[in-house]
Design a protein around this motif. Structure first.
Motif, PDB file in Angstrom:
ATOM      1  N   ASP A   1     -25.992   6.837  49.571  1.00 18.53           N
ATOM      2  CA  ASP A   1     -24.683   8.726  48.898  1.00 18.53           C
ATOM      3  C   ASP A   1     -23.540   7.563  49.208  1.00 18.53           C
ATOM      4  O   ASP A   1     -23.378   6.675  50.081  1.00 18.53           O
ATOM      5  CB  ASP A   1     -24.548   9.440  49.545  1.00 18.53           C
ATOM      6  N   PRO A   2     -23.027   6.867  47.856  1.00 16.26           N
ATOM      7  CA  PRO A   2     -21.616   5.741  48.540  1.00 16.26           C
ATOM      8  C   PRO A   2     -21.279   6.468  49.600  1.00 16.26           C
ATOM      9  O   PRO A   2     -20.121   5.747  49.847  1.00 16.26           O
ATOM     10  CB  PRO A   2     -21.235   5.767  46.743  1.00 16.26           C
ATOM     11  N   ASN A   3     -21.056   7.877  49.347  1.00 18.64           N
ATOM     12  CA  ASN A   3     -20.056   8.361  50.257  1.00 18.64           C
ATOM     13  C   ASN A   3     -20.812   9.045  51.858  1.00 18.64           C
ATOM     14  O   ASN A   3     -20.565  10.495  51.649  1.00 18.64           O
ATOM     15  CB  ASN A   3     -19.432   9.479  49.710  1.00 18.64           C
ATOM     16  N   GLY A   4     -20.681   7.734  52.334  1.00 19.73           N
ATOM     17  CA  GLY A   4     -21.569   8.375  53.757  1.00 19.73           C
ATOM     18  C   GLY A   4     -22.777   7.993  54.435  1.00 19.73           C
ATOM     19  O   GLY A   4     -22.933   7.718  55.473  1.00 19.73           O
ATOM     20  N   GLU A   5     -23.638   7.320  52.990  1.00 20.56           N
ATOM     21  CA  GLU A   5     -24.770   6.293  53.625  1.00 20.56           C
ATOM     22  C   GLU A   5     -24.717   4.729  53.744  1.00 20.56           C
ATOM     23  O   GLU A   5     -25.137   4.402  53.790  1.00 20.56           O
ATOM     24  CB  GLU A   5     -25.997   7.048  52.605  1.00 20.56           C
ATOM     25  N   ILE A   6     -23.292   4.778  53.089  1.00 23.14           N
ATOM     26  CA  ILE A   6     -22.793   2.790  53.239  1.00 23.14           C
ATOM     27  C   ILE A   6     -21.590   2.130  53.832  1.00 23.14           C
ATOM     28  O   ILE A   6     -20.484   3.283  53.572  1.00 23.14           O
ATOM     29  CB  ILE A   6     -22.772   2.686  51.587  1.00 23.14           C
ATOM     30  N   LEU A   7     -21.858   1.359  54.447  1.00 23.59           N
ATOM     31  CA  LEU A   7     -20.468   0.845  54.843  1.00 23.59           C
ATOM     32  C   LEU A   7     -20.851  -0.787  54.213  1.00 23.59           C
ATOM     33  O   LEU A   7     -21.685  -1.533  54.724  1.00 23.59           O
ATOM     34  CB  LEU A   7     -20.951   0.769  56.282  1.00 23.59           C
ATOM     35  N   VAL A   8     -19.284  -1.264  53.666  1.00 28.10           N
ATOM     36  CA  VAL A   8     -19.040  -2.527  53.643  1.00 28.10           C
ATOM     37  C   VAL A   8     -18.952  -3.385  55.197  1.00 28.10           C
ATOM     38  O   VAL A   8     -17.707  -2.670  55.921  1.00 28.10           O
ATOM     39  CB  VAL A   8     -18.266  -2.412  52.238  1.00 28.10           C
ATOM     40  N   SER A   9     -19.267  -4.228  54.691  1.00 26.14           N
ATOM     41  CA  SER A   9     -19.283  -5.113  56.051  1.00 26.14           C
ATOM     42  C   SER A   9     -19.229  -6.754  56.107  1.00 26.14           C
ATOM     43  O   SER A   9     -18.656  -7.049  55.185  1.00 26.14           O
ATOM     44  CB  SER A   9     -20.489  -5.208  57.164  1.00 26.14           C
ATOM     45  N   VAL A  10     -18.207  -7.028  56.978  1.00 25.67           N
ATOM     46  CA  VAL A  10     -18.004  -8.595  57.219  1.00 25.67           C
ATOM     47  C   VAL A  10     -19.014  -9.180  57.023  1.00 25.67           C
ATOM     48  O   VAL A  10     -19.452  -9.902  58.445  1.00 25.67           O
ATOM     49  CB  VAL A  10     -16.568  -8.717  58.170  1.00 25.67           C
ATOM     50  N   GLY A  11     -20.139 -10.161  55.880  1.00 30.41           N
ATOM     51  CA  GLY A  11     -21.642 -10.399  56.094  1.00 30.41           C
ATOM     52  C   GLY A  11     -22.772  -9.229  56.937  1.00 30.41           C
ATOM     53  O   GLY A  11     -22.209  -8.230  57.339  1.00 30.41           O
ATOM     54  N   VAL A  12     -23.780  -9.873  56.799  1.00 31.42           N
ATOM     55  CA  VAL A  12     -25.142  -9.017  57.673  1.00 31.42           C
ATOM     56  C   VAL A  12     -24.381  -9.642  59.138  1.00 31.42           C
ATOM     57  O   VAL A  12     -24.719  -8.722  59.539  1.00 31.42           O
ATOM     58  CB  VAL A  12     -25.946  -9.628  57.204  1.00 31.42           C
TER      59      VAL A  12
ATOM     60  N   CYS B   1     -26.800   0.031  55.014  1.00 33.68           N
ATOM     61  CA  CYS B   1     -26.649   1.399  54.459  1.00 33.68           C
ATOM     62  C   CYS B   1     -28.130   2.422  55.521  1.00 33.68           C
ATOM     63  O   CYS B   1     -28.529   1.123  55.739  1.00 33.68           O
ATOM     64  CB  CYS B   1     -27.649   1.817  52.691  1.00 33.68           C
ATOM     65  N   GLY B   2     -27.844   3.442  55.058  1.00 29.52           N
ATOM     66  CA  GLY B   2     -28.496   4.752  56.798  1.00 29.52           C
ATOM     67  C   GLY B   2     -28.626   5.999  56.726  1.00 29.52           C
ATOM     68  O   GLY B   2     -26.930   5.970  55.672  1.00 29.52           O
ATOM     69  N   PRO B   3     -28.782   6.278  57.522  1.00 28.13           N
ATOM     70  CA  PRO B   3     -28.158   8.070  57.518  1.00 28.13           C
ATOM     71  C   PRO B   3     -27.259   8.399  58.260  1.00 28.13           C
ATOM     72  O   PRO B   3     -27.019   6.619  58.568  1.00 28.13           O
ATOM     73  CB  PRO B   3     -29.376   8.743  58.520  1.00 28.13           C
ATOM     74  N   ASN B   4     -26.820   9.073  57.214  1.00 24.11           N
ATOM     75  CA  ASN B   4     -25.230   9.447  57.287  1.00 24.11           C
ATOM     76  C   ASN B   4     -24.526   9.174  59.092  1.00 24.11           C
ATOM     77  O   ASN B   4     -23.731   8.690  59.510  1.00 24.11           O
ATOM     78  CB  ASN B   4     -25.072  10.604  56.605  1.00 24.11           C
TER      79      ASN B   4
END
Ligand SMILES: Cc1ncc(COP(=O)(O)O)c(C=O)c1O
Length: 395
Positions: free
Chosen positions: A87-98, A248-251
């Protein structure tokens, strides 16, 4: 008076790669097979998206989690690659590189003293990242005879009472190792039985060759809920300088990672996020062109190294080969230093990736084929001279 450094930071050794590259940079005329980043410039339409972003005046912060459109593009990309919907709202976070995603994932899940297993040789940051999160990193050695696979039996044998998580990286930096589906199923079964969290760093997944499909552990039943899936755009899209990765992971895990990210980083750069949207929405053809080129280079480099007696298997992913150099009678460190001094070719000593890398060096083929051909000629001469020297000393 000196400012005291925290014990757990003081104890972490400096990266072996950094020392080595300081020497490389001080020398002229070196062909480098040492670098772990694409030689390609980011495809033009992706760079243009970043330029356009600036032109439009998009110069502020974004949502802590990242731009919603980028999170939707990530969700679609990951679903296409793994069959798993985040879910793009709560299960994904954009980070500064891996790099950042690894750090905050570990900080979010580890209590002091929790143990994290990883297969070795491995990417240089895994062990220190665990230590920086007050965890205990424990390496599981893998070997060339087994194509650097992580076996379920080896994983199970390494599990102790404090083991909380395992870090996987297939295709692997520095060996190019990949696993078959059956091997991944066996690992998943162990992780489920021992209730382990899995951090899977799949940054090289698009760079899988021989028309094979990359298979992710998260695709298996019972794995989404225990997996933190880490990926980014640095390698496949030649975007190292944009610094975009994602988790990406559990909320509840993404929420915990978000807390650390929002207080320490705030958000990834907005123009880089705009460029990443372009890469994920329209960048596949350019990525596939680069992949074809890597595959040609891989075929060339593997056959050259084997011909000159530096044994290596045909890796199925990433852009590295990890040949065995013991036939020269040199250690990894000696081989790399002497090759650099005598023939002006930079390769990385296998020990930079952990003790089990001894007897090997890492050669990256993220370098143009013309350069690779010259480097192979120089390495051939170097090995012949080293072996002659060895025979003379033995006589
Ligand atoms: C296995 C692996 N994970 C993570 C990274 C870091 O990538 P990023 O540029 O996304 O921080 C690298 C870079 O070499 C890598 O090889």
């Amino acid at each position: 008076m000196s400012i005291p450094i925290a014990d757990h930071v003081r104890e972490i050794p400096k990266s072996g790669i950094r020392d080595f590259f300081e020497i490389v940079q001080s020398m002229a005329d070196v062909i480098s097979l040492g670098i772990g980043e694409p030689d390609f410039v980011t495809p033009w339409h992706i760079r243009e998206a970043a330029i356009y972003s600036l032109e439009k005046g998009r110069t502020g912060y974004t949502s802590n989690l990242g731009l919603p459109r980028l999170r939707r593009a990530i969700s679609d990309t990951v679903q296409k690659a793994t069959g798993v919907r985040y879910d793009p709202n709560g299960e994904i976070l954009v980070s500064v590189g891996v790099s950042e995603a690894i750090d905050i994932a570990l900080r979010a899940i580890l209590n002091p003293g929790d143990e994290v297993l990883y297969h070795e040789p491995c990417y240089v940051s895994y062990n220190p990242s665990v230590a920086l999160a007050f965890g205990v990193a424990r390496a599981i050695p893998t070997n060339a005879e087994d194509h650097f696979a992580l076996r379920a039996e080896a994983l199970e044998a390494a599990i102790g009472p404090r083991t909380k998580a395992v870090m996987l990286n297939f295709p692997t930096n520095p060996t190019g190792a990949t696993l078959d589906r059956s091997q991944i199923e066996a690992l998943a079964e162990v992780c489920i039985r021992h209730d382990l969290t899995v951090l899977t760093d799949e940054i090289y997944s698009e760079l899988t060759y021989d028309a094979r499909e990359h298979f992710s552990i998260v695709s298996l039943p019972g794995m989404k809920e225990r997996t933190i899936y880490l990926h980014g755009l640095s390698k496949a899209y030649a975007m190292t300088g944009f610094r975009i990765g994602y988790a990406c992971g559990p909320n509840e895990v993404i929420e915990a990672m978000m807390k650390i990210h929002q207080y320490s980083i705030l958000c990834a750069s907005i123009m880089s996020q705009d460029a990443a949207i372009e890469a994920l929405e329209r960048g596949e053809p350019a990525m596939l062109r680069m992949r074809r080129e890597y595959e040609l280079r891989r075929n060339y480099i593997v056959s050259s190294l084997n011909e000159m007696g530096l044994e290596c298997f045909m890796p199925r992913g990433a852009f590295y080969v990890f040949p065995k150099i013991t036939s020269t009678g040199l250690t990894s460190q000696e081989f790399s230093m002497n090759l650099l001094r005598e023939k002006r070719v930079a390769v990385v000593p296998g020990t930079a990736f952990g003790k089990s890398g001894e007897g090997h060096v890492r050669c990256s083929y993220a370098t143009g084929l013309d350069q690779i051909k010259i480097a192979m000629e120089r390495i051939r001469e170097f090995c012949e001279e080293a072996r002659r020297q060895r025979t003379r000393s033995a006589a």
